[in-house]
Every structure is written in structure tokens, then in C-alpha cells.
Design an enzyme around this catalytic site. Structure first.
Site, PDB file in Angstrom:
ATOM      1  N   HIS A   1      -3.060   3.344   2.301  1.00  0.00           N
ATOM      2  CA  HIS A   1      -4.050   2.852   1.326  1.00  0.00           C
ATOM      3  C   HIS A   1      -3.523   2.899  -0.107  1.00  0.00           C
ATOM      4  O   HIS A   1      -4.162   2.383  -1.016  1.00  0.00           O
ATOM      5  CB  HIS A   1      -5.381   3.599   1.465  1.00  0.00           C
ATOM      6  CG  HIS A   1      -5.401   4.978   0.880  1.00  0.00           C
ATOM      7  ND1 HIS A   1      -6.581   5.648   0.626  1.00  0.00           N
ATOM      8  CD2 HIS A   1      -4.411   5.832   0.500  1.00  0.00           C
ATOM      9  CE1 HIS A   1      -6.315   6.838   0.113  1.00  0.00           C
ATOM     10  NE2 HIS A   1      -5.013   6.975   0.025  1.00  0.00           N
ATOM     11  N   ASP A   2      -2.341   3.492  -0.308  1.00  0.00           N
ATOM     12  CA  ASP A   2      -1.734   3.541  -1.639  1.00  0.00           C
ATOM     13  C   ASP A   2      -0.917   2.292  -1.968  1.00  0.00           C
ATOM     14  O   ASP A   2      -0.479   2.131  -3.109  1.00  0.00           O
ATOM     15  CB  ASP A   2      -0.784   4.743  -1.750  1.00  0.00           C
ATOM     16  CG  ASP A   2      -1.520   6.074  -1.743  1.00  0.00           C
ATOM     17  OD1 ASP A   2      -2.680   6.117  -2.193  1.00  0.00           O
ATOM     18  OD2 ASP A   2      -0.947   7.070  -1.271  1.00  0.00           O
TER      19      ASP A   2
END
Length: 360
Positions: free
Chosen positions: A270-271
Site C-alpha cells: 500500500h506504500d
């Protein structure tokens, strides 16, 4: 006939008025939500909850103000807000108000509590809250605040790793955030006992490595992270009882990956944007033998984008501080299939953090 119509009209007006009132209340809640966050942040920064926990009896305003080194006026207003938020209890005795922690504050907001979220709060206040002021700019430009302010550094974690102190603060935040999620339930979503070498990529403080070590004693566990992260983790987060965990230093984008049967990516993808995620997943796929796999641990957005709210708000956070976002299960499946993985399964977890297992 006329009377009936009047009654019907009155009912419609009353329902409309009630609906308007509820909508107004909801919007007021949204508009003032940032104040709630800042009240919690400030109370923690001033050590309000630790000061009250250190007293055997509830304390009056003047005593709290003196212990905190704060003004009477400011302290009173802050304490009353904490009472409204159910973080403190107020008891009026003979005209004097006495304050004490609620169970919620005692359990989660004291520094010394085993379930303390203090580290997360102290990290969020200066490092995240202030960046949210630039959300509009992030929406317009589609990039995180750090890239606006620091000339497009190599990645969104440039600021977090500038000093050991900032690194420890960030790692403490990541460590304490697992208190909100059931890490044992997450790691129990699948039976991983068939994987004899488990590698937690970007494993940080070793939270999941420790759980794996305890749950799968016949498996070897590797914690893989940047050299500076490994050093800090070994010095501050690993105890003598964790001696079965091995460590490998490296950058999972640039350096060789360890030999392993299962690679864990917990709150990593998700980064990053889709292209970067795909690059990493392809690299993991190439490192896998047939039957080996990757375990992805992330929040999942509903396919129809209706929620859950925590995932939607975390995606906003990712927009402001990283290049990534939260994704749907189908989006993860597309990434995994494009990288070459098959047999993609969603674990029966049902928690905030969902678990996806894919095999080569």
C-alpha cells in the site's frame, strides 16, 4: 380531505426537519473531527494521562496544571474536552472538579501500558497531522507531501530515515499499531506450517516474525529489511528469547532476496504505485520455487468502493505520505496474476487486516 392533507404535509415537514437535523449533526461531526484528533495528540504530548495515572486519587485542576506546567485556563479546557471524549472522568465534589483516567485512556494512552498507542499518537501528531494540511495539493498533483517539499527524493520514506531518533519513532509507531489488529488472527488465516523457511520482507521491528516463530516452531524465520532498520531493531526491539529469528540486510527492490518458501509482505504494497508493486511481486515470483508463495497483509477496499471507511481514510493517508493507496481484492489479484502467481486465496480473517496467499 383538507385536514388529512394538512396532516400529511405536516408529517413530511417533520420528517424533512428531522433528516436535516441529522445531516447537520453529521456534518458538524466531520468538520470538527480534526479538533478531536488534536485534543488527543496534545493530551498525550503533555502527558496528561500518565500524570493522572501516577496519582492514587483523582486530581483537581490546579494540581494537574502545576504537574503539567500548563496554564489553568488551557488545562481546564483541554481536560473538559477529554471528559467529553470519554478519555477522562470528572467528579464534582463540594464545588471542586476532580479528574481521573477512564479505562480507555488507562489502557491505551499511558506510555507504560502494555497496550499503549502512545508511540503511534506521538508519531502522527508532527509527522502526519501537519501533512494533512496539504491534502488538497496532493489531490491536485497526485504525489505525497515529501516529494513536494524535498525535490522528489528516492522514496516517500526519505524523511523517516534521516536520523536514528526518527527511525525509532516510526518503528515504535508501526509496532504499537499492531495493537489495533489481531496479529495472531492475521497469521492464523492460513496454515503456513508447510513453508519451512518464512521471510518477512520489510519486517521492521519483527512483530510478525516473532508471531511466526511462535506459531510455526518447525519453520525458520528470516527478518529482511534495510541495514539501518535491522540495526535499530536488533538494538531496541528484539529480546534474547527471539534468538531463532535470523536477519538479512538489504533493499528488496535492489538486492537479492533470501532463499525462502514463503515471503510475507505486510503493509508494504500500500506504500507503492502499481508499477512498483508489480516490480517487487515479479522479483518475488522469480525467487520462488514451484509451490512457494507470497502472503500479502493489507486492508482491502470493497469492490464497489463503499468502504470500509478505515481503508478509505488510510488511502487518503497513503496519498499524502507515500506513492501508494489501498486496493480491492480484484486489484491485488490482477497484480499477482500479472506477476505470474496462481492459486490466489483470501484468508478467512474478517478483521481490519485481510490476508491473501498466492503460490507459484
Amino acid at each position: 380531505m383538507s385536514s388529512s392533507s394538512d396532516c400529511s404535509g405536516t408529517n413530511v415537514l417533520q420528517e424533512s426537519s428531522s433528516s436535516d437535523s441529522k445531516n447537520a449533526d453529521l456534518l458538524q461531526e466531520y468538520i470538527h473531527a480534526f479538533i478531536i484528533s488534536k485534543v488527543v495528540f496534545s493530551a498525550c504530548e503533555l502527558n496528561v494521562f500518565d500524570v493522572l495515572a501516577g496519582s492514587e486519587v483523582p486530581l483537581p485542576l490546579t494540581a494537574i496544571s502545576e504537574l503539567l506546567g500548563t496554564s489553568i485556563r488551557g488545562t481546564e479546557i483541554l481536560l473538559d474536552a477529554c471528559v467529553g471524549l470519554k478519555l477522562l472522568k470528572a467528579d464534582n465534589q463540594n464545588g471542586e472538579v476532580l479528574y481521573k483516567n477512564t479505562e480507555l485512556a488507562h489502557r491505551y494512552l499511558r506510555k507504560t501500558s502494555s497496550k499503549s498507542l502512545f508511540s503511534s499518537i506521538i508519531h502522527y501528531s508532527p509527522n502526519v497531522f501537519r501533512k494533512m494540511d496539504l491534502l488538497t495539493d496532493s489531490v491536485k498533483q497526485g504525489i505525497p507531501v515529501c516529494k513536494m517539499q524535498h525535490g522528489n527524493p528516492e522514496d516517500a520514506f526519505f524523511n523517516l530515515y534521516r536520523s536514528e531518533e526518527q527511525m525509532i519513532e516510526f518503528l515504535q509507531c508501526m509496532e504499537s499499531s499492531w495493537l489495533l489488529f489481531d496479529k495472531e488472527a492475521v497469521m492464523s488465516a492460513f496454515d503456513l506450517s508447510s513453508f519451512k523457511i518464512i521471510c518477512d520482507l520489510g519486517g521492521g521491528t519483527g512483530t510478525l516474525a516473532k508471531v511466526c516463530d511462535a506459531m510455526y516452531p518447525t519453520s525458520s524465520v528470516i527478518l529482511y529489511d534495510l541495514p539501518e532498520i535491522i540495526q535499530v531493531t536488533q538494538e531496541h526491539f528484539i529480546s534474547k528469547g527471539d534468538n531463532r529469528i535470523s536477519f538479512q540486510k538489504g533493499n528488496f527492490f535492489k538486492d537479492p532476496l533470501p532463499d525462502a518458501d514463503l515471503f510475507i509482505l505486510s503493509r508494504i504494497l500500500h506504500d507503492w504505485d502499481d508499477d512498483t508493486c508489480l516490480k517487487l511481486l515479479k522479483k518475488i515470483y522469480m525467487a520462488c520455487k514451484p509451490g512457494d508463495g507470497v502472503l500479502i497483509i493489507e486492508m482491502l477496499l470493497n469492490e464497489d468502493r463503499t468502504g470500509p471507511l478505515i481503508a478509505q481514510l488510510t488511502s487518503i493517508l497513503m496519498l499524502v505520505v507515500t506513492d501508494g493507496k489501498e486496493r480491492t481484492l480484484s486489484a491485488f489479484k490482477t497484480l499477482l496474476e500479472t506477476a505470474g502467481f496462481k492459486d490466489i486465496q483470501l484468508g478467512a480473517n474478517g478483521k481490519i487486516m485481510e490476508v491473501i496467499l498466492a503460490r507459484k
